[in-house]
Scaffold this active site. Structure first.
Site, PDB file in Angstrom:
ATOM      1  N   CYS A 112      38.757   5.387  54.208  1.00 27.98           N
ATOM      2  CA  CYS A 112      40.013   4.749  54.649  1.00 27.98           C
ATOM      3  C   CYS A 112      40.107   4.636  56.165  1.00 27.98           C
ATOM      4  O   CYS A 112      40.878   3.848  56.691  1.00 27.98           O
ATOM      5  CB  CYS A 112      41.207   5.532  54.123  1.00 27.98           C
ATOM      6  SG  CYS A 112      41.193   5.660  52.337  1.00 27.98           S
ATOM      7  N   HIS A 251      47.568   3.579  57.876  1.00 25.16           N
ATOM      8  CA  HIS A 251      46.868   3.376  56.605  1.00 25.16           C
ATOM      9  C   HIS A 251      47.908   3.417  55.490  1.00 25.16           C
ATOM     10  O   HIS A 251      48.750   4.324  55.428  1.00 25.16           O
ATOM     11  CB  HIS A 251      45.830   4.485  56.443  1.00 25.16           C
ATOM     12  CG  HIS A 251      45.197   4.519  55.095  1.00 25.16           C
ATOM     13  ND1 HIS A 251      44.765   3.387  54.457  1.00 25.16           N
ATOM     14  CD2 HIS A 251      44.952   5.552  54.239  1.00 25.16           C
ATOM     15  CE1 HIS A 251      44.262   3.723  53.284  1.00 25.16           C
ATOM     16  NE2 HIS A 251      44.371   5.024  53.127  1.00 25.16           N
ATOM     17  N   ASN A 281      46.841   0.978  47.949  1.00 24.42           N
ATOM     18  CA  ASN A 281      45.927   1.536  48.957  1.00 24.42           C
ATOM     19  C   ASN A 281      44.599   0.778  48.878  1.00 24.42           C
ATOM     20  O   ASN A 281      43.858   0.925  47.914  1.00 24.42           O
ATOM     21  CB  ASN A 281      45.732   3.030  48.660  1.00 24.42           C
ATOM     22  CG  ASN A 281      44.763   3.708  49.599  1.00 24.42           C
ATOM     23  OD1 ASN A 281      44.047   3.055  50.361  1.00 24.42           O
ATOM     24  ND2 ASN A 281      44.723   5.027  49.536  1.00 24.42           N
TER      25      ASN A 281
HETATM   26  O1  UT7 Z   1      43.556   6.837  51.128  1.00 29.49           O
HETATM   27  C1  UT7 Z   1      43.160   7.980  50.483  1.00 29.49           C
HETATM   28  C2  UT7 Z   1      44.057   9.091  50.805  1.00 29.49           C
HETATM   29  N1  UT7 Z   1      44.739   9.527  49.657  1.00 29.49           N
HETATM   30  C3  UT7 Z   1      46.061   9.703  49.667  1.00 29.49           C
HETATM   31  O2  UT7 Z   1      46.728   9.409  50.613  1.00 29.49           O
HETATM   32  C4  UT7 Z   1      46.738  10.342  48.505  1.00 29.49           C
HETATM   33  C5  UT7 Z   1      47.697  11.354  48.978  1.00 29.49           C
HETATM   34  N2  UT7 Z   1      48.457  11.890  47.909  1.00 29.49           N
HETATM   35  C6  UT7 Z   1      49.455  11.200  47.272  1.00 29.49           C
HETATM   36  O3  UT7 Z   1      49.745  10.055  47.590  1.00 29.49           O
HETATM   37  C7  UT7 Z   1      50.244  11.927  46.231  1.00 29.49           C
HETATM   38  O4  UT7 Z   1      49.817  13.270  46.173  1.00 29.49           O
HETATM   39  C8  UT7 Z   1      50.135  11.288  44.821  1.00 29.49           C
HETATM   40  C9  UT7 Z   1      50.927   9.988  44.797  1.00 29.49           C
HETATM   41  C10 UT7 Z   1      48.695  11.062  44.454  1.00 29.49           C
HETATM   42  C11 UT7 Z   1      50.773  12.230  43.778  1.00 29.49           C
HETATM   43  O5  UT7 Z   1      52.107  12.525  44.147  1.00 29.49           O
HETATM   44  P1  UT7 Z   1      52.597  14.030  44.158  1.00 29.49           P
HETATM   45  O6  UT7 Z   1      54.024  14.001  44.502  1.00 29.49           O
HETATM   46  O7  UT7 Z   1      51.688  14.807  45.073  1.00 29.49           O
HETATM   47  O8  UT7 Z   1      52.449  14.453  42.647  1.00 29.49           O
HETATM   48  P2  UT7 Z   1      51.564  15.606  42.000  1.00 29.49           P
HETATM   49  O9  UT7 Z   1      50.125  15.311  42.139  1.00 29.49           O
HETATM   50  O10 UT7 Z   1      52.059  16.915  42.505  1.00 29.49           O
HETATM   51  O11 UT7 Z   1      51.973  15.454  40.480  1.00 29.49           O
HETATM   52  C12 UT7 Z   1      53.314  15.612  40.049  1.00 29.49           C
HETATM   53  C13 UT7 Z   1      53.381  15.326  38.553  1.00 29.49           C
HETATM   54  C14 UT7 Z   1      52.271  15.985  37.764  1.00 29.49           C
HETATM   55  O12 UT7 Z   1      52.834  16.437  36.549  1.00 29.49           O
HETATM   56  P3  UT7 Z   1      53.182  17.981  36.340  1.00 29.49           P
HETATM   57  O13 UT7 Z   1      51.893  18.722  36.576  1.00 29.49           O
HETATM   58  O14 UT7 Z   1      54.217  18.283  37.389  1.00 29.49           O
HETATM   59  O15 UT7 Z   1      53.682  18.025  34.941  1.00 29.49           O
HETATM   60  C15 UT7 Z   1      51.313  14.858  37.460  1.00 29.49           C
HETATM   61  O16 UT7 Z   1      50.598  15.056  36.278  1.00 29.49           O
HETATM   62  O17 UT7 Z   1      53.245  13.914  38.323  1.00 29.49           O
HETATM   63  C16 UT7 Z   1      52.240  13.683  37.333  1.00 29.49           C
HETATM   64  N3  UT7 Z   1      51.608  12.411  37.579  1.00 29.49           N
HETATM   65  C17 UT7 Z   1      52.089  11.250  37.100  1.00 29.49           C
HETATM   66  N4  UT7 Z   1      53.165  10.957  36.361  1.00 29.49           N
HETATM   67  C18 UT7 Z   1      53.397   9.674  36.063  1.00 29.49           C
HETATM   68  C19 UT7 Z   1      50.489  12.152  38.298  1.00 29.49           C
HETATM   69  N5  UT7 Z   1      50.235  10.834  38.288  1.00 29.49           N
HETATM   70  C20 UT7 Z   1      51.214  10.257  37.565  1.00 29.49           C
HETATM   71  C21 UT7 Z   1      51.493   8.926  37.215  1.00 29.49           C
HETATM   72  N6  UT7 Z   1      52.596   8.673  36.478  1.00 29.49           N
HETATM   73  N7  UT7 Z   1      50.729   7.888  37.617  1.00 29.49           N
END
Ligand code: UT7
Length: 324
Positions: A112, A251, A281
């Site tokens: 990225c 980004h 992204n």
């Molecule tokens: O350019 C590359 C760099 N990468 C990034 O910038 C990514 C950086 N990270 C993020 O953008 C965020 O961490 C995400 C958007 C990927 C995830 O958001 P989050 O607020 O960190 O959520 P999380 O990973 O802590 O997950 C929260 C919950 C989980 O469920 P439980 O364990 O709390 O029951 C996940 O399983 O959300 C669940 N979850 C989803 N639910 C519905 C994860 N993906 C999804 C989804 N739809 N697509």
């Protein structure tokens, strides 16, 4: 001599995949995706449409905007992690398609951060005497996305952006670049298979190791910290403050990350370019697409202080400060 961005261009493939479409593919919701990421839709390349196809279109638009002929380019740099093939470089394929007969060409692999890294390399070459360097970020992320994995498939999109760097004696252009890496965090975002560590085999494909794996939550925290630090570093290096910034082009990974950085910097959101709602992204393409949209919308004007900043797999993080 300074390197000035004299033209920008971008291209996104025709097909659009909405959050509603994703709701039919994995267990997710439009509400979750918008709230957690700010993404509403993303473009996807057509079958057979490759990185060089997108990159060539964005490049042609940037050259036209700059009024620079492809035959006058001294160098083409393509930032990508989804090139057409391991060999040759995607930059060479684009060099041929554009007819840039005297240009050196190579790819830059910094995920990225690739576009910001490539801008820094282009800037360095302009300072050694090159007149025109074409910098492209082009990605077909859909080919390394596991469309069954809701943790990642809602995030990425395809697209390309480009900028022409030209030598100038004016007191504007790239002011400084700040590039960083920490390979100890390599496993926060990676594609485990398909390279020399784990060449393609039936087992590797069956285990779905050809796709992006990401520890989203950990990446989120590092992203906010490094983006804030490198913004302050770039401003300090030029004797500037946050108040001097006119436009921030980060980004486009996650709107919450960007808002957290803006809050920490006390930077008003009106100065921040956000377009991940329409693109998702697009890795190395995200900054040049956002930059091109901001330029064409008249948001970036002559004399503006513009900051481009990225973080991503590696881990890498990078900031470029420009006086437009
Ligand atoms: O350019 C590359 C760099 N990468 C990034 O910038 C990514 C950086 N990270 C993020 O953008 C965020 O961490 C995400 C958007 C990927 C995830 O958001 P989050 O607020 O960190 O959520 P999380 O990973 O802590 O997950 C929260 C919950 C989980 O469920 P439980 O364990 O709390 O029951 C996940 O399983 O959300 C669940 N979850 C989803 N639910 C519905 C994860 N993906 C999804 C989804 N739809 N697509």
């Amino acid at each position: 001599m300074r390197a000035r961005i004299t033209g920008t261009g971008s291209y996104a493939p025709e097909r659009v995949l909405t959050n509603a479409d994703l709701e039919r593919m994995v267990e997710t919701s439009d509400e979750w995706i918008v709230e957690r990421t700010g993404i509403r839709e993303r473009h996807l390349a057509a079958p057979g449409e490759a990185c060089s196809d997108l990159g060539t279109k964005a490049a042609a638009r940037a050259l036209e905007a700059a009024g620079v002929a492809a035959s006058d380019l001294d160098m083409i740099l393509v930032a990508t992690c989804t090139g057409d093939a391991p060999l040759p470089s995607t930059a060479c394929l684009i060099q041929h398609r554009l007819g840039a007969t005297k240009a050196a060409a190579c790819d830059i692999g910094a995920a990225c951060c690739g576009f910001v890294y490539a801008l820094a390399v282009g800037d360095a070459y302009v300072k050694t005497g090159f007149r025109h360097v074409l910098v492209i970020g082009s990605e077909v992320m859909s080919t390394i996305t596991n469309w069954k994995d809701r943790n990642t498939c809602v995030l990425f999109g395809d697209g390309a952006g480009a900028a022409v760097l030209s030598a100038t004696t004016e007191d504007r252009g790239i002011l400084s670049s700040h590039l960083h890496s920490d390979g100890s965090l390599w496993n926060l975002i990676c594609v485990p298979g398909g390279g020399s560590r784990m060449p393609p085999t039936d087992k590797m494909l069956a285990d779905e190791l050809q796709y992006i794996k990401m520890k989203g939550n950990e990446t989120f925290k590092v992203a906010v910290k490094t983006l804030e630090e490198s913004a302050r570093e770039a401003l300090k290096a030029n004797g500037l403050t946050v108040g001097d910034l006119d436009v921030y082009v980060p980004h486009q990974a996650n709107a919450r990350i960007i808002k957290a950085v803006a809050t920490r910097l006390e930077l008003p959101m009106e100065k921040v370019v956000l377009n991940m709602d329409r693109y998702g992204n697009t890795s190395a393409a995200s900054i040049p697409i956002a930059l091109d949209e901001a330029v064409r919308a008249g948001r970036i004007k002559k004399g503006h202080v513009v900051m481009m900043a990225a973080f991503g797999s590696g881990l890498t993080w990078a900031t470029s400060l420009v006086r437009w």
